[in-house]
Design an enzyme around this catalytic site. Structure first.
Site: not given
Ligand code: GH3
Ligand code: MG
Ligand code: MG
Ligand code: MG
Ligand code: MG
Length: 300
Positions: A177, A190, A220
């Site tokens: 992650d 993004h 992610e």
């Molecule tokens: P942590 O270290 O605890 O994992 O913090 P984090 O911010 O990585 O975790 P969180 O689950 O709060 O956020 C995950 C983020 O990943 C939120 C979302 O916007 C981003 N994300 C998910 N899929 C994609 C994608 O396809 N593209 C982009 N740019 N961002 C994405």
């Molecule tokens: Mg994360």
């Molecule tokens: Mg996550």
């Protein structure tokens, strides 16, 4: 085109062979129906078969029926060769599965034009099959990273767990992650987020062995499956991936910002009967532990 000729009459067989070769086709020929049926069951069988009706051991129409009943074989275009007196039986011939027929004696020009019609159908069929295959692959792929998507990687996990249980081998599993990814998106946008996500995926993919698998489990999050890996080997790989990402992945516009990833690793020991959900749960718990302990680390 590769064409099978099944004809017991030597004169017609030779005539067909000569014509087909002259038009640039690859020819396989045989003298009876049973031999034809054997050839048409092979995996590299011809695209088209010209089958005489009256043949020893197996009639042309019997070969047609057998071909149409076999599953999982590419479509074979069948042309039935009949004597003029059998013309009344054409209903029977076509109903047995033939696509077309040719009446003996035939004019080469008629054979040629029927082959052209066959080529159109065969081409259409091949295009259809490759379009279907491509769609099948696309349905399993994650479009952003090119890795397996969620459902495909879960299917693989189920399969690999079954296989490793059957073969009494261990199986390594890593849940990864990206750290503080929300912050990356919020701060740099993004598009930067997507770009770095792709880069992390690429690093993981290119550092696996041929029979390992990796998929995008969630936004992610990546799931890595390592057949035949014990706990030490799994942790060692996770540690290598961790180091590579943290050294390698920087943002394009802000190359002082390093991306990091946390890893939850586990290994199912040989012979332990565990289902895929339990395996994910264990890897997840290790991952949360890695996050709690400060991120950018591997926990077993
Ligand atoms: P942590 O270290 O605890 O994992 O913090 P984090 O911010 O990585 O975790 P969180 O689950 O709060 O956020 C995950 C983020 O990943 C939120 C979302 O916007 C981003 N994300 C998910 N899929 C994609 C994608 O396809 N593209 C982009 N740019 N961002 C994405
Ligand atoms: Mg994360
Ligand atoms: Mg996550
Ligand atoms: Mg015959
Ligand atoms: Mg979080």
């Amino acid at each position: 085109m590769r064409i099978l000729i099944a004809e017991d009459n030597r004169f017609f067989r030779r005539l067909l062979e000569a014509n087909l070769k002259q038009w640039g086709h690859e020819v396989v020929s045989c003298e009876d129906g049973a031999e034809a049926w054997e050839i048409l069951q092979k995996s590299d069988c011809p695209h088209l078969a010209i089958l005489d009706w009256e043949m020893p051991r197996m009639l042309g129409i019997e070969v047609c029926k057998a071909v149409r009943e076999q599953k999982n074989q590419p479509y074979i275009y069948l042309i039935l060769l009949t004597a003029k007196t059998q013309k009344d039986d054409l209903v029977v011939g076509l109903d047995s599965g033939a696509d077309d027929y040719l009446t003996k004696p035939f004019e080469p020009v008629e054979l040629q034009v029927r082959l052209r019609a066959a080529t159109r159908i065969i081409q259409l069929q091949e295009d259809l099959v490759s379009a279907l295959r491509a769609a099948e692959v696309r349905a399993k792929e994650d479009s952003l990273t090119g890795l397996w998507n969620h459902s495909a990687i879960v299917e693989m996990l189920k399969r690999e767990i079954e296989r490793s249980f059957r073969q009494q081998r261990s199986l390594g599993i890593i849940m990864c992650d990206i750290d503080h990814f929300k912050r990356i998106n919020d701060t740099f946008g993004h598009l930067e987020g997507d770009r770095s996500l792709k880069r992390v995926a690429e690093i993981i993919r290119t550092n696996l062995r041929q029979y390992d698998s990796v998929g995008r489990y969630g936004g992610e999050e990546f799931l890595v499956i390592l057949p035949d890996c014990n706990a030490i080997q799994t942790v060692t790989l996770a540690e290598r991936l961790r180091e590579m990402v943290s050294c390698d992945v920087r943002l394009v516009m802000h190359d002082d910002v390093h991306l990091t990833v946390s890893f939850g690793a586990t290994s199912i020991e040989a012979g332990s009967n565990i289902n895929w959900e339990a395996a994910i749960r264990i890897a997840d718990e290790a991952l949360y532990e890695a996050k709690r302990n400060g991120r950018n680390r591997v926990v077993l």
